[in-house]
Every structure is written in structure tokens, then in C-alpha cells.
Design an enzyme around this catalytic site. Structure first.
Site, PDB file in Angstrom:
ATOM      1  N   LYS A 232       0.839  -1.191   0.000  1.00  0.00           N
ATOM      2  CA  LYS A 232       0.000   0.000   0.000  1.00  0.00           C
ATOM      3  C   LYS A 232       0.893   1.268   0.000  1.00  0.00           C
ATOM      4  O   LYS A 232       2.113   1.170   0.214  1.00  0.00           O
ATOM      5  CB  LYS A 232      -0.922  -0.054   1.220  1.00  0.00           C
ATOM      6  CG  LYS A 232      -1.925  -1.223   1.151  1.00  0.00           C
ATOM      7  CD  LYS A 232      -2.777  -1.307   2.410  1.00  0.00           C
ATOM      8  CE  LYS A 232      -3.791  -2.425   2.340  1.00  0.00           C
ATOM      9  NZ  LYS A 232      -4.605  -2.520   3.583  1.00  0.00           N
TER      10      LYS A 232
ATOM     11  N   THR B 166      -5.173  -8.033  10.508  1.00  0.00           N
ATOM     12  CA  THR B 166      -5.561  -6.750   9.888  1.00  0.00           C
ATOM     13  C   THR B 166      -5.128  -5.560  10.745  1.00  0.00           C
ATOM     14  O   THR B 166      -4.602  -4.579  10.243  1.00  0.00           O
ATOM     15  CB  THR B 166      -7.090  -6.717   9.684  1.00  0.00           C
ATOM     16  OG1 THR B 166      -7.455  -7.853   8.898  1.00  0.00           O
ATOM     17  CG2 THR B 166      -7.536  -5.452   8.974  1.00  0.00           C
TER      18      THR B 166
ATOM     19  N   ARG C 151       3.071  -6.955   9.086  1.00  0.00           N
ATOM     20  CA  ARG C 151       2.421  -5.891   9.867  1.00  0.00           C
ATOM     21  C   ARG C 151       2.941  -5.853  11.300  1.00  0.00           C
ATOM     22  O   ARG C 151       3.087  -4.782  11.892  1.00  0.00           O
ATOM     23  CB  ARG C 151       0.907  -6.083   9.840  1.00  0.00           C
ATOM     24  CG  ARG C 151       0.278  -5.739   8.484  1.00  0.00           C
ATOM     25  CD  ARG C 151      -1.169  -6.173   8.439  1.00  0.00           C
ATOM     26  NE  ARG C 151      -1.844  -5.813   7.205  1.00  0.00           N
ATOM     27  CZ  ARG C 151      -2.933  -6.419   6.761  1.00  0.00           C
ATOM     28  NH1 ARG C 151      -3.481  -7.428   7.446  1.00  0.00           N
ATOM     29  NH2 ARG C 151      -3.504  -6.028   5.637  1.00  0.00           N
TER      30      ARG C 151
ATOM     31  N   HIS D 201      -1.602  -5.515   1.482  1.00  0.00           N
ATOM     32  CA  HIS D 201      -2.841  -6.274   1.291  1.00  0.00           C
ATOM     33  C   HIS D 201      -2.503  -7.664   0.777  1.00  0.00           C
ATOM     34  O   HIS D 201      -1.583  -7.817  -0.031  1.00  0.00           O
ATOM     35  CB  HIS D 201      -3.739  -5.592   0.246  1.00  0.00           C
ATOM     36  CG  HIS D 201      -4.766  -6.513  -0.341  1.00  0.00           C
ATOM     37  ND1 HIS D 201      -5.938  -6.808   0.307  1.00  0.00           N
ATOM     38  CD2 HIS D 201      -4.782  -7.246  -1.481  1.00  0.00           C
ATOM     39  CE1 HIS D 201      -6.628  -7.676  -0.428  1.00  0.00           C
ATOM     40  NE2 HIS D 201      -5.948  -7.962  -1.508  1.00  0.00           N
TER      41      HIS D 201
ATOM     42  N   GLU E 192      -9.295 -10.416  -7.797  1.00  0.00           N
ATOM     43  CA  GLU E 192      -8.369  -9.285  -7.659  1.00  0.00           C
ATOM     44  C   GLU E 192      -7.300  -9.300  -8.750  1.00  0.00           C
ATOM     45  O   GLU E 192      -6.933  -8.249  -9.280  1.00  0.00           O
ATOM     46  CB  GLU E 192      -7.740  -9.303  -6.257  1.00  0.00           C
ATOM     47  CG  GLU E 192      -8.774  -8.980  -5.179  1.00  0.00           C
ATOM     48  CD  GLU E 192      -8.296  -9.270  -3.758  1.00  0.00           C
ATOM     49  OE1 GLU E 192      -7.139  -9.694  -3.571  1.00  0.00           O
ATOM     50  OE2 GLU E 192      -9.100  -9.056  -2.824  1.00  0.00           O
TER      51      GLU E 192
ATOM     52  N   ARG F 164      -1.301 -14.630   3.901  1.00  0.00           N
ATOM     53  CA  ARG F 164      -2.022 -13.929   4.974  1.00  0.00           C
ATOM     54  C   ARG F 164      -1.291 -14.088   6.312  1.00  0.00           C
ATOM     55  O   ARG F 164      -1.221 -13.158   7.109  1.00  0.00           O
ATOM     56  CB  ARG F 164      -3.452 -14.471   5.102  1.00  0.00           C
ATOM     57  CG  ARG F 164      -4.322 -14.225   3.890  1.00  0.00           C
ATOM     58  CD  ARG F 164      -4.949 -12.859   3.871  1.00  0.00           C
ATOM     59  NE  ARG F 164      -5.961 -12.690   4.898  1.00  0.00           N
ATOM     60  CZ  ARG F 164      -6.730 -11.614   4.986  1.00  0.00           C
ATOM     61  NH1 ARG F 164      -6.614 -10.618   4.116  1.00  0.00           N
ATOM     62  NH2 ARG F 164      -7.620 -11.511   5.938  1.00  0.00           N
TER      63      ARG F 164
ATOM     64  N   TYR G  76     -12.177  -2.812  -3.043  1.00  0.00           N
ATOM     65  CA  TYR G  76     -12.741  -2.899  -1.692  1.00  0.00           C
ATOM     66  C   TYR G  76     -14.270  -2.841  -1.699  1.00  0.00           C
ATOM     67  O   TYR G  76     -14.868  -2.408  -0.710  1.00  0.00           O
ATOM     68  CB  TYR G  76     -12.161  -1.779  -0.817  1.00  0.00           C
ATOM     69  CG  TYR G  76     -10.745  -2.066  -0.336  1.00  0.00           C
ATOM     70  CD1 TYR G  76     -10.459  -3.218   0.420  1.00  0.00           C
ATOM     71  CD2 TYR G  76      -9.700  -1.197  -0.609  1.00  0.00           C
ATOM     72  CE1 TYR G  76      -9.167  -3.483   0.865  1.00  0.00           C
ATOM     73  CE2 TYR G  76      -8.401  -1.465  -0.155  1.00  0.00           C
ATOM     74  CZ  TYR G  76      -8.151  -2.610   0.581  1.00  0.00           C
ATOM     75  OH  TYR G  76      -6.878  -2.877   1.036  1.00  0.00           O
TER      76      TYR G  76
ATOM     77  N   ASN H   9      -1.694  -0.070   7.330  1.00  0.00           N
ATOM     78  CA  ASN H   9      -1.178  -1.418   7.606  1.00  0.00           C
ATOM     79  C   ASN H   9      -0.334  -2.034   6.483  1.00  0.00           C
ATOM     80  O   ASN H   9      -0.176  -3.250   6.391  1.00  0.00           O
ATOM     81  CB  ASN H   9      -2.300  -2.344   8.085  1.00  0.00           C
ATOM     82  CG  ASN H   9      -3.372  -2.580   7.050  1.00  0.00           C
ATOM     83  OD1 ASN H   9      -3.277  -2.068   5.929  1.00  0.00           O
ATOM     84  ND2 ASN H   9      -4.376  -3.346   7.406  1.00  0.00           N
TER      85      ASN H   9
ATOM     86  N   PHE I 100     -15.418   3.520   7.417  1.00  0.00           N
ATOM     87  CA  PHE I 100     -14.050   3.901   7.044  1.00  0.00           C
ATOM     88  C   PHE I 100     -13.796   3.796   5.537  1.00  0.00           C
ATOM     89  O   PHE I 100     -12.690   4.089   5.071  1.00  0.00           O
ATOM     90  CB  PHE I 100     -13.022   3.060   7.817  1.00  0.00           C
ATOM     91  CG  PHE I 100     -13.161   1.565   7.626  1.00  0.00           C
ATOM     92  CD1 PHE I 100     -12.632   0.930   6.511  1.00  0.00           C
ATOM     93  CD2 PHE I 100     -13.824   0.793   8.570  1.00  0.00           C
ATOM     94  CE1 PHE I 100     -12.758  -0.439   6.328  1.00  0.00           C
ATOM     95  CE2 PHE I 100     -13.955  -0.583   8.412  1.00  0.00           C
ATOM     96  CZ  PHE I 100     -13.422  -1.195   7.284  1.00  0.00           C
TER      97      PHE I 100
HETATM   98  N1  ATP Z   1     -11.697  -0.163  11.372  1.00  0.00           N
HETATM   99  C1  ATP Z   1     -10.952   0.217  10.351  1.00  0.00           C
HETATM  100  N2  ATP Z   1     -10.512   1.490  10.244  1.00  0.00           N
HETATM  101  C2  ATP Z   1      -9.749   1.893   9.206  1.00  0.00           C
HETATM  102  N3  ATP Z   1      -9.372   1.079   8.200  1.00  0.00           N
HETATM  103  C3  ATP Z   1      -9.779  -0.191   8.270  1.00  0.00           C
HETATM  104  C4  ATP Z   1     -10.579  -0.704   9.332  1.00  0.00           C
HETATM  105  N4  ATP Z   1     -10.804  -2.023   9.109  1.00  0.00           N
HETATM  106  C5  ATP Z   1     -10.176  -2.298   7.954  1.00  0.00           C
HETATM  107  N5  ATP Z   1      -9.564  -1.220   7.452  1.00  0.00           N
HETATM  108  C6  ATP Z   1      -8.774  -1.126   6.230  1.00  0.00           C
HETATM  109  O1  ATP Z   1      -9.432  -1.859   5.236  1.00  0.00           O
HETATM  110  C7  ATP Z   1      -8.574  -2.890   4.767  1.00  0.00           C
HETATM  111  C8  ATP Z   1      -9.425  -4.069   4.391  1.00  0.00           C
HETATM  112  O2  ATP Z   1     -10.061  -4.577   5.522  1.00  0.00           O
HETATM  113  P1  ATP Z   1     -10.301  -6.142   5.668  1.00  0.00           P
HETATM  114  O3  ATP Z   1     -11.270  -6.313   6.765  1.00  0.00           O
HETATM  115  O4  ATP Z   1     -10.585  -6.709   4.324  1.00  0.00           O
HETATM  116  O5  ATP Z   1      -8.870  -6.589   6.212  1.00  0.00           O
HETATM  117  P2  ATP Z   1      -7.688  -7.410   5.534  1.00  0.00           P
HETATM  118  O6  ATP Z   1      -8.275  -8.424   4.631  1.00  0.00           O
HETATM  119  O7  ATP Z   1      -6.724  -7.859   6.583  1.00  0.00           O
HETATM  120  O8  ATP Z   1      -6.953  -6.284   4.735  1.00  0.00           O
HETATM  121  P3  ATP Z   1      -6.551  -6.287   3.228  1.00  0.00           P
HETATM  122  O9  ATP Z   1      -7.833  -6.594   2.464  1.00  0.00           O
HETATM  123  O10 ATP Z   1      -6.043  -4.884   2.988  1.00  0.00           O
HETATM  124  O11 ATP Z   1      -5.514  -7.347   3.107  1.00  0.00           O
HETATM  125  C9  ATP Z   1      -7.614  -3.125   5.917  1.00  0.00           C
HETATM  126  O12 ATP Z   1      -6.402  -3.695   5.527  1.00  0.00           O
HETATM  127  C10 ATP Z   1      -7.414  -1.719   6.415  1.00  0.00           C
HETATM  128  O13 ATP Z   1      -6.467  -1.026   5.591  1.00  0.00           O
END
Ligand code: ATP
Length: 150
Positions: A11, A93, A104, A117, A128, A87, A51, A114, A59
Site C-alpha cells: 500500500k 488486519t 504488519r 494487502h 483481484e 495472509r 474494496y 497497515n 471507514f
Molecule cells: N476499522 C478500520 N478502520 C480503518 N481502516 C480499516 C478498518 N478495518 C479495515 N480497514 C482497512 O481496510 C482494509 C481491508 O479490511 P479487511 O477487513 O478486508 O482486512 P484485511 O483483509 O486484513 O486487509 P486487506 O484486504 O487490505 O488485506 C484493511 O487492511 C485496512 O487497511
């Protein structure tokens, strides 16, 4: 059996912080194969599509702004179990809950910064990869393959 692929993206914070080489190093050293790689600024509609499952979350607008705030490194990595193992290598996350030794857990503090992805299932990975690499990926077989797989 078709070889598994995952969509992994560094990211904008990861790029700005100079973590590109570190992330690539970890996936390479684990034994995974790099099949696609590009540095790109993300159009807003692509971030929203990526997303789309989170579009109702409060958010979401901040998340889209974050992904569009600077270049990302879009990658396709291939190998046995790469989706689930990727993962694990990335960590939870919320970086405060990520184990040390994960990307992370070693390099991030906040969920909204974070660093990386990784696809959460083989089906998401396929979606994706076609979204981020409509042109397709490189075809090659690493010479080290017989030294990684029996
Ligand atoms: N509560 C939150 N506040 C801010 N950003 C968030 C929050 N929860 C998730 N995100 C953001 O949205 C992304 C996608 O959320 P998801 O729940 O899909 O987590 P993830 O699968 O671990 O992350 P990613 O899809 O980025 O690998 C997170 O990586 C983070 O950048």
C-alpha cells in the site's frame, strides 16, 4: 492441480516507507514465485472496486483515499498455499494484534496504515488478479522449483 496465486499489494505507506524490497524479499525467500509486478497510482474507481465488499463501512471513504494517496506495488505471487500462507506472513488486519515476525507485526501500528494487502481466499485472489492485471501475468518456471518442491 492448478497452481495457486495470490494478489499482494504494498500500500502507499509501504512504498513511502521504503518497504518494497523487504516485502518482496520475504515472499521470494519463502519460495514463492513472482508472476506479476507493477508500481502504479490507483484510479479511484479501481480502489472502490477492489474494496467493494467494504463499501458500507464507515471507514470506506478514508480507505479509498489512503489507497489512492500514492503509488502502490501490485503483485501476483504463485505457489502452494500462497493465499493462506501469504495472509500468515502479512499478519492480522490490525497491526497491534499482528504477531512479531509478520510484516504488519514488524512494520505497522495502525489499521489504516497497515502497509500491505493479501487476498483472503482463492476466489478473491482470482477476482483481484483480473482486476489489477487485466493484461495478464508473466509465464515462467523458476529454475529453483525442484529445490523448493519435492
Ligand atoms: N476499522 C478500520 N478502520 C480503518 N481502516 C480499516 C478498518 N478495518 C479495515 N480497514 C482497512 O481496510 C482494509 C481491508 O479490511 P479487511 O477487513 O478486508 O482486512 P484485511 O483483509 O486484513 O486487509 P486487506 O484486504 O487490505 O488485506 C484493511 O487492511 C485496512 O487497511
Amino acid at each position: 492441480m492448478a497452481t495457486e496465486q495470490s494478489y499482494i499489494m504494498i500500500k502507499p505507506d509501504g512504498v513511502q516507507r521504503g518497504l518494497v524490497g523487504e516485502v518482496i524479499k520475504r515472499f521470494e525467500q519463502r519460495g514463492y514465485t513472482l508472476k506479476g509486478l507493477k508500481l502504479m497510482n490507483v484510479p479511484k474507481d479501481l480502489a472502490e472496486k477492489h474494496y467493494q465488499d467494504l463499501s458500507a463501512r464507515p471507514f470506506f471513504p478514508a480507505l479509498v483515499d489512503y489507497i489512492c494517496s500514492g503509488p502502490v506495488v501490485a503483485m501476483v505471487w504463485e505457489g502452494k498455499g500462497v493465499v493462506a500462507t501469504g495472509r500468515k506472513m502479512i499478519g492480522a488486519t490490525n497491526p497491534l494484534a499482528s504477531e512479531p515476525g509478520t510484516i504488519r507485526g514488524d512494520f505497522a501500528i495502525e489499521v489504516g496504515r497497515n502497509v500491505i494487502h493479501g487476498s483472503d481466499s482463492v476466489e478473491s485472489a482470482q477476482r483481484e488478479i483480473s482486476l489489477w492485471f487485466p493484461e495478464g501475468v508473466a509465464e515462467w518456471t523458476p529454475a529453483a522449483k525442484p529445490w523448493i518442491y519435492e
